[in-house]
Design an enzyme around this catalytic site. Structure first.
Site, PDB file in Angstrom:
ATOM      1  CG  ASP A   1      -1.761   1.259   1.333  1.00  0.00           C
ATOM      2  OD1 ASP A   1      -2.323   1.667   0.301  1.00  0.00           O
ATOM      3  OD2 ASP A   1      -1.870   1.850   2.429  1.00  0.00           O
ATOM      4  CB  SER A   2       0.189   4.786  -0.679  1.00  0.00           C
ATOM      5  OG  SER A   2      -0.997   4.832   0.087  1.00  0.00           O
TER       6      SER A   2
ATOM      7  CB  CYS B   1      -2.842   0.969  -2.554  1.00  0.00           C
ATOM      8  SG  CYS B   1      -2.903   2.737  -2.888  1.00  0.00           S
TER       9      CYS B   1
ATOM     10  CD  GLU C   1      -1.658   8.338   7.104  1.00  0.00           C
ATOM     11  OE1 GLU C   1      -0.626   8.994   7.303  1.00  0.00           O
ATOM     12  OE2 GLU C   1      -1.724   7.348   6.349  1.00  0.00           O
TER      13      GLU C   1
ATOM     14  CG  HIS D   1      -6.176   5.886   5.106  1.00  0.00           C
ATOM     15  ND1 HIS D   1      -5.415   5.367   4.089  1.00  0.00           N
ATOM     16  CD2 HIS D   1      -5.300   6.448   5.983  1.00  0.00           C
ATOM     17  CE1 HIS D   1      -4.135   5.613   4.336  1.00  0.00           C
ATOM     18  NE2 HIS D   1      -4.042   6.271   5.474  1.00  0.00           N
TER      19      HIS D   1
ATOM     20  CB  CYS E   1      -9.801   5.368   0.164  1.00  0.00           C
ATOM     21  SG  CYS E   1      -8.276   5.965   0.929  1.00  0.00           S
TER      22      CYS E   1
HETATM   23  N1  DGL Z   1      -3.910   3.829   0.141  1.00  0.00           N
HETATM   24  C1  DGL Z   1      -4.551   4.868  -0.593  1.00  0.00           C
HETATM   25  C2  DGL Z   1      -5.784   4.308  -1.295  1.00  0.00           C
HETATM   26  O1  DGL Z   1      -6.328   3.290  -0.925  1.00  0.00           O
HETATM   27  C3  DGL Z   1      -4.950   6.023   0.282  1.00  0.00           C
HETATM   28  C4  DGL Z   1      -3.817   6.875   0.770  1.00  0.00           C
HETATM   29  C5  DGL Z   1      -3.074   7.592  -0.323  1.00  0.00           C
HETATM   30  O2  DGL Z   1      -3.574   8.587  -0.898  1.00  0.00           O
HETATM   31  O3  DGL Z   1      -1.985   7.133  -0.624  1.00  0.00           O
HETATM   32  O4  DGL Z   1      -6.241   4.898  -2.251  1.00  0.00           O
END
Ligand code: DGL
Length: 267
Positions: A12-13, A75, A155, A189, A187
């Site tokens: 993931d990011s 992600c 976060e 989060h 997303c």
């Molecule tokens: N992990 C990213 C997503 O699911 C969210 C956070 C980001 O913008 O990197 O889109």
């Protein structure tokens, strides 16, 4: 040759993909799992498709060197923009999080029903969910809404504070009266804001968290290929591209995950 003992790779990011990691752990207790969080370059949601593709390919190549048997792109932004590119260079099966979310939403929305997709700006701009829903041929009406402030709220650990409800109302209250059958948390989060989002949308709307369905998909994929590890207690390894202590602390605080020592890989 792939074998059952190899680990599953997931990336993931940043830390949001831990919601998918948790669901995978639950479904696949015997598997070794390597989680990579690109904490040096998060967020992906505001980046260009070219950047997200380049980052995703780089991380995938790193995980392939770890001899993984399956890659989960946990992600939404990377799944929306880079899944085809990662598949093109992958020696192992690659699963994203868009299709599981779509399948789950279609269970909640009848033919002709309404689906609201929430996600980062990049995910919404890509229209990956709209295309996947159209390809599923379910005849639903789809609207997409970017909710960029949700990620920093999570976060910061502010999911339970009044500001979370204020922000969710700002983004979503215009949809409350629109007879939305299913809202996709598009997303990683957003599942952490599920109760706030449900409160704004009201009881009519089913809130769809794709993490559980992504984990079921991973399980089915391994089963189908005879690659399920029958072990009882798989190991978990966490690697990030920056600030491992912050990652570890947030994983514990937000998701109750004990990471142990988190390694660093800089690109
Ligand atoms: N992990 C990213 C997503 O699911 C969210 C956070 C980001 O913008 O990197 O889109």
């Amino acid at each position: 040759m792939l074998n059952k003992k190899r680990p599953i790779g997931i990336f993931d990011s940043g830390l949001g993909g831990l919601t998918v990691f948790k669901a995978l752990r639950r479904q696949l207790p015997g598997e070794d799992i390597i989680y990579f969080g690109d904490t040096a370059r998060v967020p992906y949601g505001t980046k260009s498709p070219e950047a997200v593709i380049a980052f995703s390919e780089e991380i995938a190549a790193f995980l392939f060197k770890k001899k993984i048997k399956l890659l989960v792109v946990a992600c939404n932004t990377a799944s929306s923009l880079a899944l085809d590119e990662v598949r093109r260079i992958s020696p192992v099966p690659v699963l994203g999080v868009i299709l599981p979310g779509v399948e789950a939403a279609l269970k909640a929305a009848p033919r002709g029903g309404r689906i609201l997709v929430t996600g980062t700006s990049a995910t919404v701009k890509s229209r990956a969910y709209s295309r996947a829903l159209a390809a599923a041929g379910a005849g639903v009406r789809v609207t997409e809404k970017a909710c960029p402030l949700f990620v920093p709220l999570v976060e910061e650990g502010w999911c339970g504070k009044p500001v979370a409800l204020t922000v969710a109302r700002e983004y979503l209250s215009p949809f409350r009266k629109k007879n939305i059958d299913a809202l996709i948390l598009g997303c990683t989060h957003y599942p952490m804001l599920k109760s706030v989002i449900a409160r704004v949308m009201g009881p009519r709307t089913c809130i769809v968290d794709s993490a559980h369905y992504a984990a079921l998909g991973a399980r089915a994929e391994l089963e189908g290929r005879g690659l399920l590890n029958p072990g009882r207690r798989g190991r978990s390894e966490f690697i990030v591209s920056d600030a491992p202590e912050r990652f570890s602390a947030l994983a514990g605080r937000l998701l109750g995950i004990k990471t142990g020592k988190v390694a660093i890989k800089r690109f």
